[in-house]
Design an enzyme around this catalytic site. Structure first.
Site, mmCIF file in Angstrom:
data_model
loop_
_atom_site.group_PDB
_atom_site.id
_atom_site.type_symbol
_atom_site.label_atom_id
_atom_site.label_comp_id
_atom_site.label_asym_id
_atom_site.label_seq_id
_atom_site.Cartn_x
_atom_site.Cartn_y
_atom_site.Cartn_z
ATOM 1 N N HIS A 214 33.014 -6.796 -64.411
ATOM 2 C CA HIS A 214 33.531 -5.437 -64.196
ATOM 3 C C HIS A 214 33.766 -5.189 -62.705
ATOM 4 C CE1 HIS A 214 30.764 -4.893 -67.832
ATOM 5 N NE2 HIS A 214 31.995 -4.859 -68.322
ATOM 6 N N HIS B 133 28.517 -5.465 -64.829
ATOM 7 C CA HIS B 133 28.227 -6.825 -64.389
ATOM 8 C C HIS B 133 29.346 -7.309 -63.477
ATOM 9 C CE1 HIS B 133 31.108 -8.519 -67.191
ATOM 10 N NE2 HIS B 133 30.417 -8.200 -68.283
ATOM 11 N N HIS C 75 32.898 -11.132 -80.402
ATOM 12 C CA HIS C 75 31.487 -10.730 -80.487
ATOM 13 C C HIS C 75 30.675 -11.540 -81.486
ATOM 14 C CE1 HIS C 75 33.426 -7.253 -78.574
ATOM 15 N NE2 HIS C 75 32.289 -7.186 -77.916
ATOM 16 N N CYS D 139 35.601 -4.044 -85.900
ATOM 17 C CA CYS D 139 34.509 -4.581 -85.083
ATOM 18 C C CYS D 139 34.076 -3.512 -84.090
ATOM 19 C CB CYS D 139 34.945 -5.843 -84.333
ATOM 20 S SG CYS D 139 33.701 -6.350 -83.124
ATOM 21 N N LYS E 127 25.271 -10.650 -72.571
ATOM 22 C CA LYS E 127 23.900 -10.173 -72.547
ATOM 23 C C LYS E 127 22.964 -11.234 -73.099
ATOM 24 C CE LYS E 127 23.259 -5.241 -73.345
ATOM 25 N NZ LYS E 127 23.111 -4.254 -74.398
ATOM 26 N N CYS F 164 34.352 -4.502 -80.340
ATOM 27 C CA CYS F 164 35.695 -4.362 -79.749
ATOM 28 C C CYS F 164 36.220 -2.943 -79.916
ATOM 29 C CB CYS F 164 36.707 -5.273 -80.435
ATOM 30 S SG CYS F 164 36.353 -7.013 -80.294
ATOM 31 N N LYS G 31 30.607 -17.948 -70.789
ATOM 32 C CA LYS G 31 31.078 -16.581 -70.971
ATOM 33 C C LYS G 31 29.959 -15.637 -70.518
ATOM 34 C CE LYS G 31 32.696 -13.703 -74.839
ATOM 35 N NZ LYS G 31 31.778 -12.601 -74.870
ATOM 36 N N CYS H 35 34.094 -11.647 -85.875
ATOM 37 C CA CYS H 35 34.946 -11.267 -84.747
ATOM 38 C C CYS H 35 34.885 -12.388 -83.718
ATOM 39 C CB CYS H 35 34.449 -9.958 -84.137
ATOM 40 S SG CYS H 35 34.909 -9.771 -82.416
HETATM 41 N N1 MSP Z 1 36.598 0.942 -72.825
HETATM 42 C C1 MSP Z 1 37.565 -0.095 -72.917
HETATM 43 C C2 MSP Z 1 38.746 0.178 -72.018
HETATM 44 C C3 MSP Z 1 39.462 1.461 -72.282
HETATM 45 S S1 MSP Z 1 40.742 1.744 -71.147
HETATM 46 C C4 MSP Z 1 41.594 3.022 -71.758
HETATM 47 C C5 MSP Z 1 36.920 -1.428 -72.529
HETATM 48 N N2 MSP Z 1 35.806 -1.350 -71.811
HETATM 49 S S2 MSP Z 1 34.907 -2.596 -71.362
HETATM 50 O O1 MSP Z 1 33.813 -2.029 -70.621
HETATM 51 O O2 MSP Z 1 34.572 -3.401 -72.476
HETATM 52 O O3 MSP Z 1 35.777 -3.490 -70.435
HETATM 53 C C6 MSP Z 1 36.378 -2.974 -69.304
HETATM 54 C C7 MSP Z 1 37.117 -4.018 -68.535
HETATM 55 O O4 MSP Z 1 36.218 -5.012 -68.035
HETATM 56 C C8 MSP Z 1 38.166 -4.737 -69.375
HETATM 57 O O5 MSP Z 1 39.396 -4.745 -68.699
HETATM 58 C C9 MSP Z 1 37.636 -6.137 -69.467
HETATM 59 O O6 MSP Z 1 38.667 -7.063 -69.489
HETATM 60 C C10 MSP Z 1 36.837 -6.248 -68.173
HETATM 61 N N3 MSP Z 1 35.853 -7.327 -68.262
HETATM 62 C C11 MSP Z 1 34.754 -7.409 -69.048
HETATM 63 N N4 MSP Z 1 34.188 -8.641 -68.889
HETATM 64 C C12 MSP Z 1 34.904 -9.370 -68.004
HETATM 65 C C13 MSP Z 1 34.812 -10.654 -67.440
HETATM 66 N N5 MSP Z 1 33.869 -11.496 -67.786
HETATM 67 N N6 MSP Z 1 35.747 -11.024 -66.527
HETATM 68 C C14 MSP Z 1 36.740 -10.156 -66.117
HETATM 69 N N7 MSP Z 1 36.857 -8.961 -66.639
HETATM 70 C C15 MSP Z 1 35.977 -8.549 -67.601
HETATM 71 O O7 MSP Z 1 37.466 -2.463 -72.854
#
Ligand code: MSP
Length: 501
Positions: free
Chosen positions: A21, A18, A148, A127, A299, A130, A296, A145
């Site tokens: 990311h 999304h 979540h 969790c 999904k 997380c 926030k 949590c």
């Molecule tokens: N798999 C772990 C990371 C392992 S690294 C050795 C993880 N994955 S994640 O898919 O949940 O998140 C990946 C990244 O996306 C994280 O740095 C997280 O902060 C970032 N983001 C997820 N949602 C976000 C926003 N709404 N805004 C900015 N960044 C976001 O954590």
């Protein structure tokens, strides 16, 4: 010569990418492109985190019985998305790859040899969202949590533990000696408090349930997903498989992460590296989180915007520009389509796009151009701030500086009124200087924009007949007036066409 190795977190494949990311990956991409621009050999890594229980959960929810098949499909979706968004990653690591498994095994053994792995009884709250353990005091008053809003699982089993506590002093010392290791400063305080008050040994394995990397020598357990995931930063550059490549890139120069996962990266990860006898990365930089219209991203709210949908309307570069300009790097921010559309109109269509097309239109057909020095000083100064702000991890500031120089350029056009000079046969020499100077400002602008808006920068070069410009070094090219040959102007379509409402 200095090299630059930058990573994003590896993303869980339980969901599609999304906009949050995309923000993280665009930021890393911009920084990587900057380091390539200044001539540093650069390695930019991203990838997918595949051994998590939450991935298995979503495979099941999607009705897939073959977890690997689900994960392959989802990982491909992440790769395709980054490709479509023009991300310039040099490698993409998947934690189910053989190269990763081999490195993880080697790493586990190194930690074991340091006497830092022991068997113990684990009892605690976990969790799956997380993939992390929780203390009771960290849960909501309802015992959920906080991220979540789900009830953590009570886990009680015999696991392997990693002796993190042994590294408490060493970690604090490292943070003190390297005050920019955990950045920005606000996050550093959070990490230091955590290490001081809460650092304790962590369970690094779980009872095997058919998914995950088996503990070397004990297939009844699989490695805790964070322990395996962090090691991706090593295995992608050859740890356990290619010593020469590893020596070239490790330690990493920058792990870019979201603020939610900074503790893993600034406490657990350096402790793991110390235990395995490996050098520590230079910096972990945490960017903020952003919301969509103050909500926030989730999904269940159905607001998880697919970045590719935005790109269809606005183009990749406009989205990159907006995200990096609007959200202060390291802080939280809010995303809204209205503000994206607003910036598109004012900064891109009217600002940059108009500046470029105005100059191209004025210059088309003019034979004689001479680069004058009227804008030299402002551009020379801009380059200085440009490097300074990049070094300080302030890409938003860099963009501000670029848009300021654009304003200077606009003012110069208005002051010199080349359209009037064009009508006066006696002013040909003056016209040549004004237009030559303006064209040079476009060349400089395109260079400045390259890390942020690579397509736009290339379009500017192309519209001037300088397709090969980026083959030169920045040191050579950023000198005012350093044109390899005269421009060949062909008017082009507007860089940022007005959006039809
Ligand atoms: N798999 C772990 C990371 C392992 S690294 C050795 C993880 N994955 S994640 O898919 O949940 O998140 C990946 C990244 O996306 C994280 O740095 C997280 O902060 C970032 N983001 C997820 N949602 C976000 C926003 N709404 N805004 C900015 N960044 C976001 O954590």
């Amino acid at each position: 010569m200095r090299k630059f190795y930058i990573t994003t977190p590896i993303y869980y494949v339980n969901d599609r990418p999304h906009i949050g990311h995309a923000y993280a990956t665009f930021s890393a991409d911009t920084i990587a492109r900057y380091h390539r621009l200044i001539g540093e050999p650069t390695m930019f890594l991203t990838g997918t985190d595949e051994n998590a229980e939450k991935n298995v959960e979503s495979a099941t929810a999607a009705g897939e019985t073959d977890v690997q098949h689900y994960i392959d499909r989802m990982s491909a979706l992440w790769q395709v998305t980054w490709d479509e968004l023009g991300i310039s990653n040099d490698d993409f690591i998947r934690t189910t790859e053989e190269r990763h498994l081999r490195g993880v095994e080697k790493f586990w053994q190194a930690v074991e040899q340091s006497g830092d792995i022991y068997k113990g009884q684990y009892e605690g709250l976990y969790c799956i969202g997380c993939e992390a353990f929780y203390r009771e005091s960290d849960l909501t008053p309802e015992g959920l949590c906080p991220l979540h809003k789900r009830k953590p699982e009570l886990v009680k089993e015999e696991n392997y533990f990693f002796r993190v506590s042994k590294y408490k002093d060493a970690l604090l010392r490292y943070h003190n000696e390297h005050p920019t290791f955990a950045a920005p400063a606000s996050r550093r305080q959070e990490v230091l408090r955590y290490i001081t008050d809460h650092l304790e040994d962590v369970s690094i394995s779980r009872t095997a349930k058919g998914w995950g990397i088996p503990v070397p020598g004990d297939a009844s357990q699989v490695i805790y997903v964070w322990f395996d995931a962090l090691i991706n930063y090593l295995t992608a550059v050859g740890y356990g498989t290619d010593d020469e490549t590893f020596a070239k890139w490790w330690p990493a120069d920058m792990h870019l992460v979201g603020k939610d996962i900074i503790k893993f990266h600034c406490a657990l990860w350096p402790a793991m590296l110390l235990s395995a006898g490996l050098p520590l990365p230079a910096q972990v930089f945490a960017h903020g989180f952003f919301t969509i219209s103050e909500e926030k991203i989730s999904k269940s709210l159905g607001n998880a915007i697919d970045p590719r949908d935005l790109v269809e309307t606005y183009g990749v570069d406009a989205l990159r520009y907006f995200l990096l300009r609007e959200i202060p790097f390291g802080g939280d921010g809010d995303f809204s389509i209205e503000r994206l559309a607003g910036r598109y109109d004012s900064d891109l269509a009217s600002g940059l796009g108009n500046y470029v097309s105005r100059i191209l239109a004025l210059t088309k057909g003019v034979e004689m151009l001479t680069v004058g020095n009227d804008l030299k000083v402002v551009f020379d100064e801009t380059w200085k701030s440009y490097h300074r702000h990049f070094a300080a991890n302030e890409p938003g500031r860099v963009l501000e500086v670029i848009w300021q120089v654009l304003k200077e350029g606009d003012r110069y056009i208005d002051e010199c009124a080349p359209w009037a000079l064009k009508k006066d046969a006696e002013k040909t020499d003056e016209l040549a200087v004004v237009l030559g100077t303006l064209i040079e400002s476009l060349r400089q602008l395109a260079w400045l924009l390259t890390p942020f808006m690579p397509e736009t920068a290339m379009k500017i070069f192309t519209s001037l007949g300088w397709q090969d410009e980026l083959k030169r070094s920045l040191t050579e090219a950023s000198v005012w007036g350093a044109q390899t040959h005269g421009p060949v102007v062909a008017t082009t379509d507007p860089l940022f066409p007005r959006l039809t409402a």
